[in-house]
Enzyme design. Sequence first.
Site, PDB file in Angstrom:
ATOM      1  CG  ASN A  10       4.841  -4.145  -2.712  1.00  0.00           C
ATOM      2  OD1 ASN A  10       5.698  -4.963  -2.378  1.00  0.00           O
ATOM      3  ND2 ASN A  10       3.769  -3.879  -1.975  1.00  0.00           N
ATOM      4  CE  LYS A  12       1.082  -6.234  -2.966  1.00  0.00           C
ATOM      5  NZ  LYS A  12      -0.367  -6.207  -2.846  1.00  0.00           N
ATOM      6  CG  HIS A  92       1.682  -2.398   1.556  1.00  0.00           C
ATOM      7  ND1 HIS A  92       0.620  -3.250   1.692  1.00  0.00           N
ATOM      8  CD2 HIS A  92       1.777  -2.099   0.238  1.00  0.00           C
ATOM      9  CE1 HIS A  92       0.085  -3.468   0.495  1.00  0.00           C
ATOM     10  NE2 HIS A  92       0.767  -2.780  -0.403  1.00  0.00           N
ATOM     11  CD  GLU A  94      -0.748  -6.612   0.702  1.00  0.00           C
ATOM     12  OE1 GLU A  94       0.454  -6.911   0.597  1.00  0.00           O
ATOM     13  OE2 GLU A  94      -1.501  -6.484  -0.287  1.00  0.00           O
ATOM     14  CD  GLU A 163      -0.482   0.987  -2.245  1.00  0.00           C
ATOM     15  OE1 GLU A 163      -0.100   0.703  -3.370  1.00  0.00           O
ATOM     16  OE2 GLU A 163      -0.292   0.250  -1.258  1.00  0.00           O
ATOM     17  N   GLY A 169      -5.250  -5.248  -5.415  1.00  0.00           N
ATOM     18  CA  GLY A 169      -5.366  -6.626  -5.894  1.00  0.00           C
ATOM     19  C   GLY A 169      -6.776  -7.059  -6.240  1.00  0.00           C
ATOM     20  CB  SER A 208      -6.559  -2.467  -9.303  1.00  0.00           C
ATOM     21  OG  SER A 208      -6.874  -3.464  -8.345  1.00  0.00           O
TER      22      SER A 208
HETATM   23  C1  PEP Z   1      -0.013  -2.762  -3.554  1.00  0.00           C
HETATM   24  O1  PEP Z   1      -0.213  -3.725  -2.830  1.00  0.00           O
HETATM   25  O2  PEP Z   1       0.789  -1.886  -3.219  1.00  0.00           O
HETATM   26  C2  PEP Z   1      -0.758  -2.684  -4.803  1.00  0.00           C
HETATM   27  C3  PEP Z   1      -0.983  -1.513  -5.288  1.00  0.00           C
HETATM   28  O3  PEP Z   1      -1.203  -3.881  -5.328  1.00  0.00           O
HETATM   29  P1  PEP Z   1      -1.984  -4.072  -6.719  1.00  0.00           P
HETATM   30  O4  PEP Z   1      -1.318  -3.193  -7.761  1.00  0.00           O
HETATM   31  O5  PEP Z   1      -1.819  -5.540  -7.033  1.00  0.00           O
HETATM   32  O6  PEP Z   1      -3.396  -3.678  -6.490  1.00  0.00           O
END
Ligand code: PEP
Length: 249
Positions: A10, A12, A92, A94, A163, A169, A208
């Site tokens: 992703n 973003k 998601h 976000e 998630e 992140g 992460s």
């Molecule tokens: C995400 O936002 O879907 C995600 C998993 O981000 P990250 O791998 O950077 O934690």
Amino acid sequence: MARRKLVAGNWKMNGLTDDLGQVAAISIAAETLDVDVALCLPATLIEKAVRSAPGFAIGGQDVHPAANGAHTGCISAAMLLDAGAKLTIVGHSERRDAQHEMDGDVKAKAEAALHADLDVILCVGESDAVREAGNAVDTVSTQLDASLPPSIGEPHRFSVAYEPIWAIGTGKVPSMTDIGEMHSALRARLVAAYGDAGNEVRILYGGSVKASNAAEIFAVPDVDGALVGGASLTSADFVPIVQAAASAG
Ligand code: PEP
């Protein structure tokens, strides 16, 4: 039930035309590996990426539930398909947070995407406060129940991504026991919703994921792949994660 692993990136709000070389490098590496790989890109890059990596699965990061109309700045399932996308993320955290998307919105988006013949990755996950209070499994199970579309067609084309918001992140990752407990609870919800087909839905872990922790995460029962943010932006970071998924079988 053997489910082929899926590793989806992703990007973003990252990526310009100059970054298409990373897409090409990832797609070339993915061709040789026994795992499904996809990159969900900013809308501006989808068509260019499809041209630069033909046959590779490029996706969007969101879709509007309506087919068309007065929805400034939004993108429809038909538009994603028209650009060459094969899949989209919905729900998601976000977007749930910044765009105030509710479970019902996520469900409608998933329905619209599936109806248009896009594969779907539907995200769920708990906040830090919910995890600290010991309510993570109940909260995320309820969120999943309320976000699931009534039917999913071919189950291997519909995935759920667990998630934890506090892991996105941040470099923080739940214990493997906690990931296993959540994935097993989500599997039970999927089977309750779709019967046997619920066993064919892939449940991805996201938050992460990187080369150094991917193998351990992929070894957890009911982890069928990963949704990867930061570490999907370059082939150097992403391909080792894909390789770990392929090795995990
Ligand atoms: C995400 O936002 O879907 C995600 C998993 O981000 P990250 O791998 O950077 O934690």
